[in-house]
Design an enzyme around this catalytic site. Sequence first.
Site, mmCIF file in Angstrom:
data_model
loop_
_atom_site.group_PDB
_atom_site.id
_atom_site.type_symbol
_atom_site.label_atom_id
_atom_site.label_comp_id
_atom_site.label_asym_id
_atom_site.label_seq_id
_atom_site.Cartn_x
_atom_site.Cartn_y
_atom_site.Cartn_z
ATOM 1 N N TRP A 130 -7.149 -8.275 -89.251
ATOM 2 C CA TRP A 130 -6.445 -8.377 -87.975
ATOM 3 C C TRP A 130 -5.077 -7.728 -88.127
ATOM 4 C CZ3 TRP A 130 -2.994 -12.831 -86.328
ATOM 5 C CH2 TRP A 130 -2.618 -12.692 -84.985
ATOM 6 N N ASP A 212 -8.163 -18.020 -92.527
ATOM 7 C CA ASP A 212 -7.732 -17.898 -91.134
ATOM 8 C C ASP A 212 -8.949 -18.178 -90.259
ATOM 9 O OD1 ASP A 212 -6.592 -17.356 -88.715
ATOM 10 O OD2 ASP A 212 -6.170 -15.247 -89.093
ATOM 11 N N LYS A 247 -8.714 -19.538 -78.711
ATOM 12 C CA LYS A 247 -10.007 -19.003 -78.282
ATOM 13 C C LYS A 247 -10.984 -20.102 -77.892
ATOM 14 C CE LYS A 247 -7.946 -15.672 -80.731
ATOM 15 N NZ LYS A 247 -6.740 -15.878 -81.562
#
Length: 399
Positions: A130, A212, A247
């Site tokens: 990311w 993560d 999310k």
Amino acid sequence: MFEHLQAKPADPILRLMQEFREDSHPLKVDLGVGVYKDEQGRTPLMQAVDRAQRILVESELTKSYIGPPGSPLFNEQITRLVLGAGLAARLQDRLAVAQTPGGCGALRMAAELIKSCQPEARVWVSDPTWANHVPLLGGAVLPLETYPYYDAETGGVRFDAMLATLEKSARAGDLLLLHGCCHNPSGADLSNQQWQVITEFCLRTGVVPFIDLAYQGLGQGLDEDAQGVRYLFDSVPEALLTSSCSKNFGLYRERTGALLVLSAKAQQTQATASELFTTIRSHYSMPPAHGAAVVETILMHTQLDELWRDELNGMRTRIQYLRQQLNQGLQARGVDRDFSFIERQQGMFSFLGISPEQVKQLRKDFSIYMVESSRINLAGLSAQNLDYVCDGLASILKE
């Protein structure tokens, strides 16, 4: 004081958002921005979140500070959600947990904690990872190293190359950053067997896992997406994990996340927590309360919890369906390239594997927007635009 400053280059995704907004094409499609969208192209307010907020409006009695650790109830509930009730109970005495401003806040506080505890530690990140991992971790002046990860030929993981690089170059005390599920930007995830191999590697070498977990529930399911993470946490002496509610709860703008730090011994937990909370106090003092209150209200309320899980299942099922439809749509148009990897991957993102020139051509000829790497957000597809996207892709791939 500021006269010497020069404007920084615009963030590529933010620039893409601006260009999309200014595009007047009636069929324009945004596959670039990394947020979940429904069939109407909106990032929806989940019903469970809406109902939880209404409960809070009626019952909330104060807007006082909540302290550097954040809400104890949120921290307890998010730990159970991530690790499962049984493992969370077994590890309770070894865990320091902090509510943070989103997953970004968790990552940065983890980096600052690492810096204060192990200044010479390096953080190993996947190639690719990311994009914001680099400034978030590097901003704490942690040296970053990369390990091979995504296989552009197969759409899978270069696991042998990944392991070979880590075996050769990673050293005890280094941090190994792993995406818990739904790898961003590739969508290629580790298998449960590969998680076990990584766990054995960390145990043998003293490398500390740093997870993560930003998309729990959007890959295969809430428990399935955390299976490898739970195996690892149940085995290693030390680990860090960042979690995001952006999310899976749709709480993007509420900036709600958590950092879990696992110490080797229960006697060390108090000192670890003290170091973590002092670090937080010196940065943003304490996290915002509202998003965490929404999450804990949902998870503590049986009916809301069931509703949220149903909504999350619907989001995940829709993404999986869109993956299938995109692959099959390209096949039906006679595209001479194998896109079946899209169906095997998990989460919102995949690389199409087209060139930057083709990405620009799609934008110019069809107003289909994606980042230059050809990473797309599958949730930007819908029944209304899927055929149009397939037609555009087929057009440039057949040239």
